[in-house]
Write a protein that holds these residues in place. Structure first.
Motif, PDB file in Angstrom:
ATOM      1  N   MET A   1       1.532  44.680  43.874  1.00  0.00           N
ATOM      2  CA  MET A   1       2.116  43.455  44.417  1.00  0.00           C
ATOM      3  C   MET A   1       3.620  43.633  44.596  1.00  0.00           C
ATOM      4  N   LYS A   2       4.135  43.151  45.710  1.00  0.00           N
ATOM      5  CA  LYS A   2       5.556  43.258  46.017  1.00  0.00           C
ATOM      6  C   LYS A   2       6.375  42.376  45.073  1.00  0.00           C
ATOM      7  N   PRO A   3       7.551  42.830  44.636  1.00  0.00           N
ATOM      8  CA  PRO A   3       8.383  41.983  43.781  1.00  0.00           C
ATOM      9  C   PRO A   3       8.907  40.768  44.543  1.00  0.00           C
TER      10      PRO A   3
ATOM     11  N   PRO B   1      14.072  38.232  37.483  1.00  0.00           N
ATOM     12  CA  PRO B   1      13.861  39.401  38.355  1.00  0.00           C
ATOM     13  C   PRO B   1      12.616  40.176  37.969  1.00  0.00           C
ATOM     14  N   ASP B   2      11.860  40.582  38.960  1.00  0.00           N
ATOM     15  CA  ASP B   2      10.711  41.453  38.746  1.00  0.00           C
ATOM     16  C   ASP B   2      11.157  42.911  38.663  1.00  0.00           C
ATOM     17  N   LEU B   3      12.158  43.252  39.462  1.00  0.00           N
ATOM     18  CA  LEU B   3      12.611  44.633  39.593  1.00  0.00           C
ATOM     19  C   LEU B   3      14.134  44.667  39.557  1.00  0.00           C
TER      20      LEU B   3
ATOM     21  N   PHE C   1      12.427  48.542  35.746  1.00  0.00           N
ATOM     22  CA  PHE C   1      13.696  49.179  36.091  1.00  0.00           C
ATOM     23  C   PHE C   1      13.438  50.423  36.935  1.00  0.00           C
ATOM     24  N   VAL C   2      14.262  50.583  37.958  1.00  0.00           N
ATOM     25  CA  VAL C   2      14.249  51.804  38.759  1.00  0.00           C
ATOM     26  C   VAL C   2      15.684  52.296  38.855  1.00  0.00           C
TER      27      VAL C   2
ATOM     28  N   GLU D   1      15.687  53.713  50.627  1.00  0.00           N
ATOM     29  CA  GLU D   1      15.821  53.686  49.172  1.00  0.00           C
ATOM     30  C   GLU D   1      15.219  52.407  48.598  1.00  0.00           C
ATOM     31  N   LEU D   2      15.411  51.298  49.295  1.00  0.00           N
ATOM     32  CA  LEU D   2      14.801  50.041  48.859  1.00  0.00           C
ATOM     33  C   LEU D   2      13.288  50.154  48.878  1.00  0.00           C
ATOM     34  N   ALA D   3      12.749  50.715  49.947  1.00  0.00           N
ATOM     35  CA  ALA D   3      11.290  50.871  50.060  1.00  0.00           C
ATOM     36  C   ALA D   3      10.750  51.787  48.961  1.00  0.00           C
ATOM     37  N   ALA D   4      11.503  52.845  48.630  1.00  0.00           N
ATOM     38  CA  ALA D   4      11.062  53.765  47.575  1.00  0.00           C
ATOM     39  C   ALA D   4      11.030  53.064  46.222  1.00  0.00           C
ATOM     40  N   ALA D   5      12.038  52.237  45.945  1.00  0.00           N
ATOM     41  CA  ALA D   5      12.075  51.504  44.677  1.00  0.00           C
ATOM     42  C   ALA D   5      10.914  50.510  44.596  1.00  0.00           C
ATOM     43  N   ILE D   6      10.607  49.863  45.706  1.00  0.00           N
ATOM     44  CA  ILE D   6       9.491  48.912  45.719  1.00  0.00           C
ATOM     45  C   ILE D   6       8.169  49.641  45.497  1.00  0.00           C
ATOM     46  N   ARG D   7       8.020  50.833  46.077  1.00  0.00           N
ATOM     47  CA  ARG D   7       6.789  51.604  45.861  1.00  0.00           C
ATOM     48  C   ARG D   7       6.629  51.967  44.384  1.00  0.00           C
ATOM     49  N   LEU D   8       7.716  52.365  43.744  1.00  0.00           N
ATOM     50  CA  LEU D   8       7.652  52.672  42.311  1.00  0.00           C
ATOM     51  C   LEU D   8       7.260  51.440  41.512  1.00  0.00           C
ATOM     52  N   PHE D   9       7.813  50.299  41.894  1.00  0.00           N
ATOM     53  CA  PHE D   9       7.470  49.041  41.221  1.00  0.00           C
ATOM     54  C   PHE D   9       5.978  48.748  41.349  1.00  0.00           C
ATOM     55  N   GLU D  10       5.436  48.947  42.537  1.00  0.00           N
ATOM     56  CA  GLU D  10       4.031  48.628  42.781  1.00  0.00           C
ATOM     57  C   GLU D  10       3.083  49.537  41.999  1.00  0.00           C
ATOM     58  N   GLU D  11       3.592  50.681  41.541  1.00  0.00           N
ATOM     59  CA  GLU D  11       2.771  51.593  40.743  1.00  0.00           C
ATOM     60  C   GLU D  11       2.778  51.236  39.264  1.00  0.00           C
ATOM     61  N   ARG D  12       3.666  50.337  38.857  1.00  0.00           N
ATOM     62  CA  ARG D  12       3.789  49.996  37.443  1.00  0.00           C
ATOM     63  C   ARG D  12       2.660  49.067  37.004  1.00  0.00           C
TER      64      ARG D  12
END
Length: 237
Positions: A1-3, A174-176, A199-200, A213-224
């Motif tokens: 899920m997106k933050p 904040p989610d991320l 945290f990323v 870079e924003l998209a990469a951080a969101i992808r990492l978040f979605e894997e958590r």
């Protein structure tokens, strides 16, 4: 899920400039351009809340010339970008202490909030003259004063009651939280609100940050696997 809410510690302007043989002021100007890219990218991605750590309460201890340059960039950003933010339906909100600010800076902050107050597409929260310990202390003082006046029973106070005295009242936590330049600390940013944030930490300096870079951080978040203090569902079943 997106933050729903992303907060960013925009770190590394000075190091970016030093690596290129440029003055720190050039790094801060490049950082403003990165901020513009990021706000647009967040809006296009559908992020509802974006909080940026623009100027901490500890940043006043920097050299006067650098503080003056940062204030000039803030003035320029609001005067140059506020109309576009408003046109795009972005609501601007400022968190942090207003005490002791220069009158024109304080007026610009009020203008940014009042002009965009009715916008609903996205929320841009600017942490300016902000320090989380100061925020929590001010909230504690408010609670103490209300209890002293007999308007509040401390024994019945909830976490929600305390959060209502913080600068971020009405905002989702904040989610991320993203921090650039490779540093791995909060630096007095959203200490209460970050209790269950992911945290990323990215190695790039802030002027290098952008949509990818924003998209990469969101992808990492979605894997958590976010459990908020509980255990994973598969461990229960």
């Amino acid at each position: 899920m997106k933050p729903a809410h992303i907060a960013i510690i925009m770190d590394g302007n000075g190091r970016w400039a030093r690596a290129r043989g440029l003055p720190r002021s050039a790094g801060h100007r490049a950082g403003v351009e990165a901020l513009r890219r990021t706000v647009r990218a967040a809006g296009e991605t559908g992020i509802r809340w974006l909080t940026i750590y623009a100027f901490s309460s500890e940043n006043w201890s920097r050299p006067k010339s650098e503080v003056s340059d940062l204030m000039g960039l803030l003035r320029l950003f609001i005067r140059r970008d506020l109309a576009e933010l408003h046109q795009n339906g972005v609501r601007v909100r400022i968190v942090g202490s207003r005490e002791g600010l220069e009158p024109d800076i304080a007026a610009l902050l009020v203008e940014a909030e009042s002009l965009t107050a009715g916008n609903t597409n996205m929320n841009l929260v600017v942490a300016f003259n902000y320090g989380s310990r100061d925020e929590i202390l001010r909230a504690a003082r408010a609670v103490a004063m209300e209890a002293k006046a007999g308007r509040l029973d401390p024994e019945k106070m909830t976490m929600e009651d305390f959060a209502a005295r913080l600068d971020t009242v009405g905002m989702p936590d904040p989610d991320l939280i993203i921090r650039t330049s490779g540093e791995q600390r909060l630096s007095n940013f959203l200490l209460w609100q970050a209790a269950y944030a992911e945290f990323v930490f990215l190695p790039c300096h802030w002027p290098e940050f952008g949509p990818s870079e924003l998209a990469a951080a969101i992808r990492l978040f979605e894997e958590r696997d976010r459990r908020f203090g509980s255990i994973a569902q598969e461990a229960v079943s």
